[in-house]
Design a protein around this motif. Structure first.
Motif, PDB file in Angstrom:
ATOM      1  N   UNK A 238      -7.217   2.573  -5.207  1.00 50.20           N
ATOM      2  CA  UNK A 238      -7.313   3.574  -4.132  1.00 50.20           C
ATOM      3  C   UNK A 238      -7.250   4.997  -4.685  1.00 50.20           C
ATOM      4  N   UNK A 239      -6.455   5.198  -5.736  1.00 48.05           N
ATOM      5  CA  UNK A 239      -6.282   6.534  -6.319  1.00 48.05           C
ATOM      6  C   UNK A 239      -7.595   7.109  -6.827  1.00 48.05           C
ATOM      7  N   UNK A 240      -8.517   6.242  -7.203  1.00 50.74           N
ATOM      8  CA  UNK A 240      -9.767   6.715  -7.797  1.00 50.74           C
ATOM      9  C   UNK A 240     -10.692   7.378  -6.776  1.00 50.74           C
ATOM     10  N   UNK A 241     -10.450   7.079  -5.482  1.00 56.50           N
ATOM     11  CA  UNK A 241     -11.345   7.634  -4.461  1.00 56.50           C
ATOM     12  C   UNK A 241     -10.613   8.406  -3.364  1.00 56.50           C
ATOM     13  N   UNK A 242      -9.308   8.187  -3.214  1.00 61.56           N
ATOM     14  CA  UNK A 242      -8.572   8.850  -2.133  1.00 61.56           C
ATOM     15  C   UNK A 242      -8.400  10.337  -2.423  1.00 61.56           C
ATOM     16  N   UNK A 243      -8.374  11.157  -1.354  1.00 64.28           N
ATOM     17  CA  UNK A 243      -8.238  12.602  -1.510  1.00 64.28           C
ATOM     18  C   UNK A 243      -6.854  13.116  -1.132  1.00 64.28           C
ATOM     19  N   UNK A 244      -5.982  12.233  -0.712  1.00 63.59           N
ATOM     20  CA  UNK A 244      -4.623  12.634  -0.357  1.00 63.59           C
ATOM     21  C   UNK A 244      -3.683  11.461  -0.577  1.00 63.59           C
TER      22      UNK A 244
ATOM     23  N   UNK B 114       0.807  -1.214   0.000  1.00 65.57           N
ATOM     24  CA  UNK B 114       0.000   0.000   0.000  1.00 65.57           C
ATOM     25  C   UNK B 114       0.838   1.260   0.000  1.00 65.57           C
ATOM     26  N   UNK B 115       1.898   1.271   0.787  1.00 63.55           N
ATOM     27  CA  UNK B 115       2.730   2.469   0.919  1.00 63.55           C
ATOM     28  C   UNK B 115       3.642   2.653  -0.304  1.00 63.55           C
ATOM     29  N   UNK B 116       4.441   1.639  -0.594  1.00 59.39           N
ATOM     30  CA  UNK B 116       5.397   1.754  -1.698  1.00 59.39           C
ATOM     31  C   UNK B 116       4.682   1.708  -3.048  1.00 59.39           C
TER      32      UNK B 116
ATOM     33  N   UNK C 133      -4.684  -6.120   2.024  1.00 58.55           N
ATOM     34  CA  UNK C 133      -5.010  -7.106   3.061  1.00 58.55           C
ATOM     35  C   UNK C 133      -6.220  -7.929   2.629  1.00 58.55           C
ATOM     36  N   UNK C 134      -7.241  -7.260   2.091  1.00 59.37           N
ATOM     37  CA  UNK C 134      -8.440  -7.956   1.617  1.00 59.37           C
ATOM     38  C   UNK C 134      -8.091  -8.981   0.535  1.00 59.37           C
ATOM     39  N   UNK C 135      -7.261  -8.578  -0.422  1.00 55.41           N
ATOM     40  CA  UNK C 135      -6.887  -9.483  -1.509  1.00 55.41           C
ATOM     41  C   UNK C 135      -6.076 -10.670  -0.990  1.00 55.41           C
ATOM     42  N   UNK C 136      -5.126 -10.396  -0.097  1.00 55.38           N
ATOM     43  CA  UNK C 136      -4.260 -11.477   0.413  1.00 55.38           C
ATOM     44  C   UNK C 136      -5.061 -12.492   1.233  1.00 55.38           C
ATOM     45  N   UNK C 137      -5.902 -12.004   2.142  1.00 58.01           N
ATOM     46  CA  UNK C 137      -6.679 -12.920   2.988  1.00 58.01           C
ATOM     47  C   UNK C 137      -7.671 -13.718   2.134  1.00 58.01           C
ATOM     48  N   UNK C 138      -8.359 -13.051   1.216  1.00 60.55           N
ATOM     49  CA  UNK C 138      -9.322 -13.740   0.351  1.00 60.55           C
ATOM     50  C   UNK C 138      -8.622 -14.773  -0.535  1.00 60.55           C
ATOM     51  N   UNK C 139      -7.509 -14.373  -1.131  1.00 54.41           N
ATOM     52  CA  UNK C 139      -6.764 -15.285  -1.993  1.00 54.41           C
ATOM     53  C   UNK C 139      -6.230 -16.483  -1.231  1.00 54.41           C
TER      54      UNK C 139
ATOM     55  N   UNK D 203      -5.778   3.346   2.126  1.00 55.30           N
ATOM     56  CA  UNK D 203      -6.789   2.597   1.375  1.00 55.30           C
ATOM     57  C   UNK D 203      -6.161   1.452   0.595  1.00 55.30           C
ATOM     58  N   UNK D 204      -5.025   1.725   0.001  1.00 52.88           N
ATOM     59  CA  UNK D 204      -4.336   0.698  -0.774  1.00 52.88           C
ATOM     60  C   UNK D 204      -3.885  -0.465   0.121  1.00 52.88           C
TER      61      UNK D 204
END
Length: 272
Positions: free
Chosen positions: A208-214, A25-27, A227-233, A221-222
């Motif tokens: 995340x870029x499509x909805x984040x404001x900063x 998310x950060x990098x 986390x959602x993708x990793x846990x679901x996968x 958000x990313x």
């Protein structure tokens, strides 16, 4: 899924996935907003030379691969700053040369019996507890560097010339960003493999870029999406008995295409 959580390998996999998600998310956010996805791919694939070197010399894989990836990242950073007109060509050569070196060294390794697929497509279910401490340490290093240089990265990412005019050390920050990408790649290789690493570095930040404001909101958000993708996968790979790295990226890809059906928000860049 609950019974699986009692197994140590699954606990290790979840912790590795969460730590890798924070880094992605950060990098990944900095990679997307600075438009250096191709260079990140070059670092990821060139780092395979470090994997081959570690096995050839009989040394621990993660430390050797980390040093090798950092060296490759510094060379690519220097080339892209000094030879911008041919940077993509040189990065492409380093991309292929690193992989070729890794494959040749593995061919020359006596008694080589390593599962090559685990480095190409990830082996999150096989992450040992010792590697988790290394991943945690690298995560703290990357997070600390990002927080301490956040304002500089923010200005550099959206207007490099303005950043230079304001006295921001753009060149130093660029080399630092390349180094952090290398550290991140080494961690994510254990989760999804070097071939799929670019997907986890780019899909969550793009969504995340499509909805984040900063920029900070985009990073948070990313990370949550990762986390959602990793846990679901991981959950899908456990029940269907399929490759975990491919399952994680498949989930991310499906969510990516579904997100295109949703109208974008105001987007980032409003941070002053």
């Amino acid at each position: 899924m609950m019974e699986a959580l009692h197994m140590e390998f699954m606990q290790n996999a979840l912790m590795a996935g969460v730590l890798a998600s924070i880094i992605c998310g950060v990098i990944g956010t900095l990679v997307v907003v600075n438009r250096i996805v191709f260079i990140s791919g070059g670092i990821a694939h060139a780092s395979y030379g470090g994997v081959g070197l570690a096995f050839f010399l009989g040394l621990p894989v993660m430390p050797v691969t980390t040093v090798f990836a950092l060296a490759a990242a510094m060379v690519m950073a220097w080339v892209t700053l000094r030879r911008k007109e041919r940077a993509d060509t040189v990065v492409g050569v380093l991309w292929a040369a690193g992989m070729a070196l890794g494959i040749i060294l593995l061919d020359f390794t006596p008694g080589y019996n390593v599962d090559l697929m685990s480095y190409l497509f990830g082996s999150i279910l096989a992450v040992p507890r010792g590697d988790l401490w290394i991943i945690l340490a690298l995560t703290l290093v990357v997070m600390g560097l990002t927080l301490s240089c956040y304002r500089g990265f923010l200005v550099m990412s959206f207007d490099e010339e303005f950043a230079q005019a304001r006295g921001v050390p753009v060149t130093l920050l660029y080399f630092l960003l390349m180094g952090m990408i290398a550290l991140s790649v080494v961690m994510i290789i254990r989760v999804v493999g070097l071939i799929l690493v670019i997907a986890l570095l780019t899909i969550p930040p793009y969504m995340a870029e499509r909805w984040a404001r900063s920029l900070g909101g985009m990073m948070v958000t990313s990370s949550l999406l990762s986390v959602l993708f990793c846990v679901s996968g991981l959950w899908i790979s456990y029940y269907l008995d399929i490759t975990s790295g491919a399952a994680i990226i498949a989930v991310a890809a499906v969510c990516f295409f579904l997100s295109l059906l949703v109208p974008a928000g105001r987007g980032n860049g409003e941070e002053g």
